[in-house]
Design a protein around this motif. Structure first.
Motif, PDB file in Angstrom:
ATOM      1  N   UNK A   1      28.778  -8.560 -11.190  1.00  0.00           N
ATOM      2  CA  UNK A   1      29.226  -9.915 -11.535  1.00  0.00           C
ATOM      3  C   UNK A   1      28.720 -10.942 -10.532  1.00  0.00           C
ATOM      4  N   UNK A   2      28.736 -10.611  -9.255  1.00  0.00           N
ATOM      5  CA  UNK A   2      28.281 -11.556  -8.237  1.00  0.00           C
ATOM      6  C   UNK A   2      26.807 -11.917  -8.436  1.00  0.00           C
ATOM      7  N   UNK A   3      25.969 -10.904  -8.681  1.00  0.00           N
ATOM      8  CA  UNK A   3      24.544 -11.167  -8.912  1.00  0.00           C
ATOM      9  C   UNK A   3      24.313 -11.961 -10.198  1.00  0.00           C
ATOM     10  N   UNK A   4      25.084 -11.645 -11.223  1.00  0.00           N
ATOM     11  CA  UNK A   4      24.939 -12.363 -12.499  1.00  0.00           C
ATOM     12  C   UNK A   4      25.331 -13.829 -12.342  1.00  0.00           C
ATOM     13  N   UNK A   5      26.444 -14.092 -11.674  1.00  0.00           N
ATOM     14  CA  UNK A   5      26.855 -15.481 -11.444  1.00  0.00           C
ATOM     15  C   UNK A   5      25.831 -16.196 -10.570  1.00  0.00           C
ATOM     16  N   UNK A   6      25.319 -15.511  -9.558  1.00  0.00           N
ATOM     17  CA  UNK A   6      24.320 -16.107  -8.674  1.00  0.00           C
ATOM     18  C   UNK A   6      23.076 -16.507  -9.463  1.00  0.00           C
ATOM     19  N   UNK A   7      22.630 -15.631 -10.354  1.00  0.00           N
ATOM     20  CA  UNK A   7      21.478 -15.947 -11.201  1.00  0.00           C
ATOM     21  C   UNK A   7      21.748 -17.226 -11.992  1.00  0.00           C
ATOM     22  N   UNK A   8      22.906 -17.287 -12.651  1.00  0.00           N
ATOM     23  CA  UNK A   8      23.193 -18.437 -13.508  1.00  0.00           C
ATOM     24  C   UNK A   8      23.383 -19.719 -12.715  1.00  0.00           C
ATOM     25  N   UNK A   9      23.958 -19.632 -11.518  1.00  0.00           N
ATOM     26  CA  UNK A   9      24.089 -20.854 -10.722  1.00  0.00           C
ATOM     27  C   UNK A   9      22.730 -21.346 -10.250  1.00  0.00           C
ATOM     28  N   UNK A  10      21.762 -20.442 -10.085  1.00  0.00           N
ATOM     29  CA  UNK A  10      20.393 -20.867  -9.800  1.00  0.00           C
ATOM     30  C   UNK A  10      19.795 -21.640 -10.974  1.00  0.00           C
ATOM     31  N   UNK A  11      20.091 -21.188 -12.182  1.00  0.00           N
ATOM     32  CA  UNK A  11      19.654 -21.895 -13.390  1.00  0.00           C
ATOM     33  C   UNK A  11      20.287 -23.284 -13.429  1.00  0.00           C
ATOM     34  N   UNK A  12      21.551 -23.379 -13.068  1.00  0.00           N
ATOM     35  CA  UNK A  12      22.246 -24.660 -13.108  1.00  0.00           C
ATOM     36  C   UNK A  12      21.557 -25.708 -12.237  1.00  0.00           C
TER      37      UNK A  12
END
Length: 183
Positions: free
Chosen positions: A52-63
């Motif tokens: 979950x941490x890596x997935x959220x990190x990926x998406x916040x990079x997209x943001x």
């Protein structure tokens, strides 16, 4: 007509263009979709299923790219639930301002075969047109279902690079590079 032979009605899919201010409302669902897709073999840049941490990190990079305007994020909903996403990458060098790249088309495994990916791609093309883009590019693992979808939407094969990306199982896989001229 016999009701059992009637075509099954698929749920309605709606596609939204998510802006930076709306991102926090969908990031949890996007993280779940990313993890589920990679768990089911999607080749989207991860060597294993992200936690979950890596997935959220990926998406916040997209943001961050949403804030700068270099990227558009589309999400698909069925029955109010976020079930898919695709990105339109608009940040290009000056000599490439006529083109955009399609990235990370993801549909939750439970929502596949319902037209979600097709709806997302059609809306991505509309976004690209509205942004003045006349050429779309993308890449996909050769032989995956996505390649057939892209062909059915009019994308042409530009070429295949052997052993381009490593899959989640560690195996090297060929990648097909495709394009579509928007008219």
């Amino acid at each position: 007509m016999n009701p059992s032979s009637a075509a099954q009605q698929l749920p309605t899919c709606t596609v939204e263009d998510i802006r930076a201010g709306q991102f926090d409302q969908v990031v949890g669902a996007l993280a779940d979709i990313l993890m589920a897709c990679v768990r089911h073999g999607a080749s989207v840049g991860f060597l294993g299923v992200p936690d979950a941490e890596d997935a959220f990190s990926f998406w916040y990079g997209v943001n961050g790219s949403l804030v700068s305007g270099g990227r558009r994020l589309l999400v698909a909903r069925v029955a109010g639930q976020v079930v898919g996403t695709v990105q339109v990458l608009l940040a290009t060098p000056a000599n490439g301002s006529h083109r955009a790249e399609i990235s990370k088309l993801l549909v939750h495994p439970d929502a596949r075969r319902q037209g979600v990916a097709r709806s997302l791609m059609q809306q991505a093309e509309a976004v690209a047109r509205a942004e003045g883009r006349s050429l779309l590019t993308l890449d996909t693992r050769t032989g995956d279902a996505g390649e057939s979808l892209y062909r059915s939407l009019g994308y042409q094969l530009a070429g295949v690079i052997p052993d381009y990306a490593r899959s989640t199982t560690g195996r090297l896989a060929d990648t097909s590079f495709m394009y579509k001229k928007l008219v």
